[in-house]
Design a protein around this motif. Structure first.
Motif, PDB file in Angstrom:
ATOM      1  N   GLU A  52       2.687  -8.189  21.832  1.00 46.91           N
ATOM      2  CA  GLU A  52       3.678  -7.224  21.369  1.00 46.91           C
ATOM      3  C   GLU A  52       4.987  -7.922  21.004  1.00 46.91           C
ATOM      4  O   GLU A  52       5.626  -7.602  19.996  1.00 46.91           O
ATOM      5  N   ARG A  53       5.386  -8.889  21.829  1.00 46.83           N
ATOM      6  CA  ARG A  53       6.604  -9.640  21.515  1.00 46.83           C
ATOM      7  C   ARG A  53       6.446 -10.441  20.223  1.00 46.83           C
ATOM      8  O   ARG A  53       7.385 -10.539  19.424  1.00 46.83           O
ATOM      9  N   LYS A 108       1.562  -7.772  26.441  1.00 46.72           N
ATOM     10  CA  LYS A 108       3.013  -7.854  26.264  1.00 46.72           C
ATOM     11  C   LYS A 108       3.399  -9.057  25.413  1.00 46.72           C
ATOM     12  O   LYS A 108       4.325  -8.991  24.602  1.00 46.72           O
ATOM     13  N   LYS A 109       2.656 -10.151  25.574  1.00 49.60           N
ATOM     14  CA  LYS A 109       2.939 -11.339  24.777  1.00 49.60           C
ATOM     15  C   LYS A 109       2.677 -11.078  23.297  1.00 49.60           C
ATOM     16  O   LYS A 109       3.482 -11.443  22.426  1.00 49.60           O
TER      17      LYS A 109
END
Length: 282
Positions: free
Chosen positions: A60-61, A57-58
């Motif tokens: 992706e951000r 998720k990191k």
């Protein structure tokens, strides 16, 4: 005789007894090897860390932030281009020559159809000047090797390194912009410096005996002089003379056509014969 051979047998054992070949014990077999023994040689367990859900998720951000930044920059560039276009500033990206772009040439898209032929010929005139000055360097180099003053070579190099970019910025680019924007000021700038260009080409084709006896330019006078001294150099000078003559004639033709169009003597119908039905010849 039989007894003699019996006692003289060299292969006879000392004690003459019989030997039992099965009296010795059999060798003990090796213990069986464990399964996968050979496959485990030199191998060691490798722990491959797997990204956790939080790490994914990191990343992706981070990718989304970079994409947003690129989009913002693209929009900013488009906004600036639109502002420059509204202000009348022409954007000319370098695209020629294709292998090493140094100038902008896009005649088919920038120049009106009825003027493209003249612009193509003027571009040929620019390339012709480059060829003439480059060949002039070769001629003067040959003359220098055969015993002429080395200063003529430096003059020939100066002609090349100043003449080529000077021609582009002083008369080709103004003509390009004049035909693109129909600017009277650009036309006037072109006529002024193109006249000096024609004068230089005629002077180079004649090459009068000035500036170190004129051998820094491959003209007719120096060609006649060199042919009597060294035939090979003289032939090179004659070829340079022919190139300068062709460049002069082509430049005079371009000057006349552009001047007619500027003065209105050549109507649009005369300037573009069948322009709508056929592409430019170049």
């Amino acid at each position: 005789m039989a007894g003699r051979w019996k006692h003289d047998n060299p292969f006879e054992e000392g004690d003459g007894g019989d030997v039992n070949p099965f009296s010795h014990r059999r060798p003990t077999p090796l213990p069986p090897e464990p399964a996968g023994f050979y496959n485990d040689i030199g191998a060691s367990s490798v722990d491959i860390p797997l990204d956790t859900k939080k790490d994914l998720k990191k990343k992706e951000r981070e990718l989304m932030a970079k994409e947003a930044e690129l989009n913002r920059r693209e929009q900013e560039i488009k906004r600036r281009e639109e502002a420059l276009a509204k202000a009348g500033v022409l954007i000319e990206p370098k695209n020629w020559p294709p292998f090493f772009p140094v100038i902008h040439v896009d005649i088919s898209n920038d120049i009106p159809v009825h003027l493209q032929r003249v612009q193509y010929v003027s571009f040929a005139s620019l390339l012709g000047l480059v060829i003439c000055l480059f060949w002039n360097i070769l001629c003067v180099t040959a003359a220098w090797i055969t015993g002429n003053d080395p200063r003529i070579w430096f003059l020939a190099v100066i002609y090349f390194i100043t003449g080529c970019p000077g021609a582009y910025f002083l008369w080709y680019r103004p003509l390009y912009r004049a035909m693109r924007k129909d600017s009277a000021f650009s036309y006037g700038w072109f006529f002024l410096f193109y006249f000096f260009h024609i004068a230089f080409c005629i002077y180079a084709a004649v090459s009068p005996p000035f500036f170190y006896v004129g051998r820094s330019l491959a003209g007719i006078f120096q060609s006649i002089d060199e042919i009597g001294r060294h035939a090979g150099v003289g032939i090179m000078y004659f070829m340079g003379f022919a190139l300068f003559v062709l460049e002069s004639l082509l430049s005079i033709w371009v000057f006349q056509i552009v001047y007619r169009f500027f003065r209105g003597k050549g109507s649009e119908a005369q300037m573009r014969p069948d322009a709508a039905s056929r592409a430019p010849p170049f």
